[in-house]
Scaffold this motif. Structure first.
Motif, PDB file in Angstrom:
ATOM      1  N   GLY A  35      38.725  67.481  51.913  1.00 38.91           N
ATOM      2  CA  GLY A  35      37.896  66.304  51.704  1.00 38.91           C
ATOM      3  C   GLY A  35      38.730  65.045  51.661  1.00 38.91           C
ATOM      4  N   SER A  36      38.132  63.953  52.138  1.00 38.65           N
ATOM      5  CA  SER A  36      38.830  62.670  52.107  1.00 38.65           C
ATOM      6  C   SER A  36      37.835  61.538  51.903  1.00 38.65           C
ATOM      7  CB  SER A  36      39.616  62.440  53.394  1.00 38.65           C
ATOM      8  OG  SER A  36      38.732  62.309  54.486  1.00 38.65           O
ATOM      9  N   ARG A  41      43.132  54.777  51.429  1.00 40.59           N
ATOM     10  CA  ARG A  41      44.343  55.424  51.940  1.00 40.59           C
ATOM     11  C   ARG A  41      44.939  56.342  50.870  1.00 40.59           C
ATOM     12  NH1 ARG A  41      49.429  52.336  54.723  1.00 40.59           N
ATOM     13  NH2 ARG A  41      50.411  54.215  55.502  1.00 40.59           N
ATOM     14  N   GLY A  42      45.213  57.578  51.262  1.00 42.81           N
ATOM     15  CA  GLY A  42      45.819  58.541  50.351  1.00 42.81           C
ATOM     16  C   GLY A  42      44.822  59.326  49.525  1.00 42.81           C
ATOM     17  N   ALA A  43      43.529  59.100  49.722  1.00 41.94           N
ATOM     18  CA  ALA A  43      42.511  59.814  48.944  1.00 41.94           C
ATOM     19  C   ALA A  43      42.020  61.027  49.732  1.00 41.94           C
ATOM     20  CB  ALA A  43      41.358  58.884  48.593  1.00 41.94           C
ATOM     21  N   TYR A  44      42.710  62.136  49.532  1.00 39.27           N
ATOM     22  CA  TYR A  44      42.314  63.376  50.185  1.00 39.27           C
ATOM     23  C   TYR A  44      42.751  64.548  49.315  1.00 39.27           C
ATOM     24  CZ  TYR A  44      47.191  63.295  51.674  1.00 39.27           C
ATOM     25  OH  TYR A  44      48.564  63.226  51.685  1.00 39.27           O
ATOM     26  N   GLU A  55      35.356  67.065  42.662  1.00 45.87           N
ATOM     27  CA  GLU A  55      36.047  66.911  41.375  1.00 45.87           C
ATOM     28  C   GLU A  55      37.494  66.476  41.589  1.00 45.87           C
ATOM     29  OE1 GLU A  55      35.514  70.666  39.408  1.00 45.87           O
ATOM     30  OE2 GLU A  55      33.375  70.298  39.063  1.00 45.87           O
ATOM     31  N   ARG A  56      38.144  67.090  42.554  1.00 45.80           N
ATOM     32  CA  ARG A  56      39.540  66.737  42.834  1.00 45.80           C
ATOM     33  C   ARG A  56      39.660  65.332  43.425  1.00 45.80           C
ATOM     34  NH1 ARG A  56      42.368  72.329  45.000  1.00 45.80           N
ATOM     35  NH2 ARG A  56      42.263  73.410  42.994  1.00 45.80           N
ATOM     36  N   LEU A  61      41.214  59.591  42.927  1.00 49.24           N
ATOM     37  CA  LEU A  61      40.853  58.172  42.831  1.00 49.24           C
ATOM     38  C   LEU A  61      41.294  57.578  41.493  1.00 49.24           C
ATOM     39  CD1 LEU A  61      37.353  58.237  44.537  1.00 49.24           C
ATOM     40  CD2 LEU A  61      39.436  57.148  45.406  1.00 49.24           C
ATOM     41  N   HIS A  62      41.164  58.338  40.412  1.00 48.71           N
ATOM     42  CA  HIS A  62      41.629  57.842  39.116  1.00 48.71           C
ATOM     43  C   HIS A  62      43.153  57.685  39.103  1.00 48.71           C
ATOM     44  CE1 HIS A  62      37.565  58.802  37.606  1.00 48.71           C
ATOM     45  NE2 HIS A  62      37.823  57.774  36.817  1.00 48.71           N
TER      46      HIS A  62
END
Length: 85
Positions: A35-36, A41-44, A55-56, A61-62
């Protein structure tokens, strides 16, 4: 001027729900889902189920927010725009 300060303080009390589009795809020849969040950028991440991936992604993101790489002013909601299972 005092009134402007009060208005600014009132506005900051409101949390904004952040809605992110998510793309989730199954890895070829595997049971793993990837998932992305294309807008970040970098959220996957990956997981065994859609729920686990979401959930991951929330955790990712946090983490990015703690590094100042994405602004999260309130809650997070995901809109799964593509699901290939």
């Amino acid at each position: 001027m005092g009134m402007s300060l009060i208005k600014d303080m009132q506005m900051s009390a409101y949390a904004v729900l952040m809605i992110f589009d998510v793309v989730i795809e199954r890895e070829p020849d595997s049971t793993v889902l990837v998932g992305s969040v294309p807008a970040v950028r970098g959220a996957y991440t990956q997981g065994g189920s859609t729920q686990e991936v979401l959930e991951r992604l929330s955790e990712v993101l946090h983490l990015l927010a703690s590094e100042g790489l994405v602004a999260l002013d309130g809650g997070i909601e995901f809109r799964v725009s593509s699901l290939d299972t």
